[in-house]
Motif scaffolding. Sequence first.
Motif, PDB file in Angstrom:
ATOM      1  N   MET A  30       0.856  -1.193   0.000  1.00  0.00           N
ATOM      2  CA  MET A  30       0.000   0.000   0.000  1.00  0.00           C
ATOM      3  C   MET A  30       0.895   1.247   0.000  1.00  0.00           C
ATOM      4  N   ALA A  31       0.577   2.127  -0.905  1.00  0.00           N
ATOM      5  CA  ALA A  31       1.381   3.346  -1.023  1.00  0.00           C
ATOM      6  C   ALA A  31       1.226   4.213   0.219  1.00  0.00           C
ATOM      7  N   LYS A  32       2.289   4.901   0.548  1.00  0.00           N
ATOM      8  CA  LYS A  32       2.235   5.842   1.670  1.00  0.00           C
ATOM      9  C   LYS A  32       1.615   7.150   1.183  1.00  0.00           C
ATOM     10  N   ILE A  33       0.505   7.525   1.765  1.00  0.00           N
ATOM     11  CA  ILE A  33      -0.156   8.782   1.398  1.00  0.00           C
ATOM     12  C   ILE A  33      -0.216   9.661   2.644  1.00  0.00           C
ATOM     13  N   GLU A  34       0.286  10.850   2.505  1.00  0.00           N
ATOM     14  CA  GLU A  34       0.334  11.758   3.659  1.00  0.00           C
ATOM     15  C   GLU A  34      -1.051  12.356   3.927  1.00  0.00           C
ATOM     16  N   ASP A  35      -1.240  12.796   5.161  1.00  0.00           N
ATOM     17  CA  ASP A  35      -2.524  13.383   5.557  1.00  0.00           C
ATOM     18  C   ASP A  35      -2.697  14.822   5.078  1.00  0.00           C
ATOM     19  N   VAL A  36      -1.615  15.440   4.618  1.00  0.00           N
ATOM     20  CA  VAL A  36      -1.689  16.836   4.181  1.00  0.00           C
ATOM     21  C   VAL A  36      -2.571  16.932   2.941  1.00  0.00           C
ATOM     22  N   VAL A  37      -3.473  17.936   2.952  1.00  0.00           N
ATOM     23  CA  VAL A  37      -4.369  18.132   1.814  1.00  0.00           C
ATOM     24  C   VAL A  37      -4.096  19.499   1.197  1.00  0.00           C
ATOM     25  N   GLY A  38      -3.986  19.543  -0.124  1.00  0.00           N
ATOM     26  CA  GLY A  38      -3.802  20.802  -0.838  1.00  0.00           C
ATOM     27  C   GLY A  38      -5.058  21.184  -1.590  1.00  0.00           C
ATOM     28  N   ARG A  39      -5.478  22.452  -1.474  1.00  0.00           N
ATOM     29  CA  ARG A  39      -6.668  22.924  -2.174  1.00  0.00           C
ATOM     30  C   ARG A  39      -6.431  24.371  -2.636  1.00  0.00           C
ATOM     31  N   TYR A  40      -7.426  24.894  -3.350  1.00  0.00           N
ATOM     32  CA  TYR A  40      -7.381  26.305  -3.748  1.00  0.00           C
ATOM     33  C   TYR A  40      -8.539  27.045  -3.099  1.00  0.00           C
ATOM     34  N   VAL A  41      -8.250  28.242  -2.616  1.00  0.00           N
ATOM     35  CA  VAL A  41      -9.291  29.122  -2.095  1.00  0.00           C
ATOM     36  C   VAL A  41      -9.209  30.432  -2.867  1.00  0.00           C
ATOM     37  N   HIS A  42     -10.379  31.018  -3.142  1.00  0.00           N
ATOM     38  CA  HIS A  42     -10.401  32.304  -3.842  1.00  0.00           C
ATOM     39  C   HIS A  42     -10.506  33.427  -2.817  1.00  0.00           C
ATOM     40  N   VAL A  43      -9.573  34.346  -2.892  1.00  0.00           N
ATOM     41  CA  VAL A  43      -9.537  35.492  -1.979  1.00  0.00           C
ATOM     42  C   VAL A  43      -9.695  36.748  -2.825  1.00  0.00           C
ATOM     43  N   GLU A  44     -10.724  37.564  -2.485  1.00  0.00           N
ATOM     44  CA  GLU A  44     -10.945  38.783  -3.255  1.00  0.00           C
ATOM     45  C   GLU A  44     -10.407  39.981  -2.485  1.00  0.00           C
ATOM     46  N   LEU A  45      -9.600  40.759  -3.180  1.00  0.00           N
ATOM     47  CA  LEU A  45      -9.008  41.942  -2.559  1.00  0.00           C
ATOM     48  C   LEU A  45      -8.985  43.050  -3.606  1.00  0.00           C
ATOM     49  N   ASP A  46      -9.578  44.196  -3.301  1.00  0.00           N
ATOM     50  CA  ASP A  46      -9.619  45.347  -4.228  1.00  0.00           C
ATOM     51  C   ASP A  46     -10.202  44.941  -5.582  1.00  0.00           C
ATOM     52  N   GLY A  47     -11.198  44.079  -5.556  1.00  0.00           N
ATOM     53  CA  GLY A  47     -11.864  43.677  -6.792  1.00  0.00           C
ATOM     54  C   GLY A  47     -11.106  42.649  -7.611  1.00  0.00           C
ATOM     55  N   ILE A  48      -9.983  42.188  -7.100  1.00  0.00           N
ATOM     56  CA  ILE A  48      -9.190  41.189  -7.830  1.00  0.00           C
ATOM     57  C   ILE A  48      -9.385  39.838  -7.163  1.00  0.00           C
ATOM     58  N   ASP A  49      -9.631  38.839  -8.005  1.00  0.00           N
ATOM     59  CA  ASP A  49      -9.853  37.481  -7.512  1.00  0.00           C
ATOM     60  C   ASP A  49      -8.511  36.726  -7.532  1.00  0.00           C
TER      61      ASP A  49
END
Lengths: 125, 281
Positions: B1-20
């Motif tokens: 069984m492959a070793k899979i780490e618990d760390v999860v990577g995702r994307y979040v959208h942050v809006e600042l000054d009208g820029i996404d």
Amino acid sequence: MIQFNREQFRDILNSDGEFSVASEFWETDLHLGLGDFKSLLKIRDGKVIEIREAKEIEQSDILLTGPEEEWKKALEPIPKPYYHHVFSSVCFHDISWGGDIEGAMAYLGALNRVVDLLRAHARIS
Amino acid sequence: MAKIEDVVGRYVHVELDGIDYRVYYEEAGQGIPLVCQHTAGSDSRQWRHLLGDSDITDNFRVIAWDLPFHGKSVPPEGTNWWTEDYKLEGHWFMRFILEICAALDAERPVFMGCSMGGQVAIDLALNHPASFRAVVGIESGLDSGDFDPSFFHHPRISNANKGNMMMSIMAPLSPENRRRETAWCYSQGGPPVFRGDLNYYFAYDTNEKARQINTDEIPIYLLTGEYDWSVSPEMTKQLVAEVPGASFKTMKKVGHFPMSENPVVFKEYLMPYLDEIRGVA
């Protein structure tokens, strides 16, 4: 006194994997002054083609010099803080560089590897 | 069984000054939010050892992001970013941190940052003390001293120089593979980004303001490596002199990037602070 066998050191540099990768395309004449033990390293297309004695500071592209006592500290197996890398030795101790600083920065990894290998191969008495 | 780490990577959208901004982050664990800011010119990979350490993630929800323009957070859509010189500004930096914490429901987190992250930790303590449970500043000072960063974005000097320069602020006693990895990540940054981040780093100056920090309101924990010449232990001691309630330790045998250059030694210094923050010290 600090000294090294110049022919042996030329071969050590040319057979060192890290130096070879970091020095790719390097064309320079490096004056290396370890106190009174002065050498000129001629580097062409990343290879050290000659290391010879340099009596005085002569025509070269990059100079790396310092008093013997400072080099002894920089060449300790585990140097004290800021003696551990050529850049911090130059900025915070009495090792100096001169000439083509832009070229020295472009080849900082190779220049530091020269000092790393001196740390392993120079004779200090 | 492959070793899979618990760390999860995702994307979040942050809006600042009208820029996404589409921002990459990784997280692991549960409990008190512990948000981690990488150094100038690098990215969240610096925190991978912390994210993978169950001694920490059993009690903390560890979050590490790549600032926009860093790592996997590509430059934002809808702007001609290539027509402007990239420069990180302090007010934007702090607002971004507040916004991403809100977006990730990290309520009153512990903020931990290194180098420019360590400097912004102090700026956050000054300007937004109520928003954080505590700050951990790694390689923090009253200011960042003087240095000409022009070689960090120069047509005749490759990105390899950035990694080689970073080797000079790491300790020779740190494991070589860890030091090389830290330098490797530096050599992968977008060409103008490191120098652009240093715009904030060298503008940072709390000489006249640091004494306004009330450590009863926001606890401050500081760690600085003895081999770091860019923010030396002496520079952090100057900060502590202005903020006497701050806790400080000099980390022996490490340099500027303790979390990535020597995570084992870093953990020895960090854990007592985290225990104190949890109230179990």
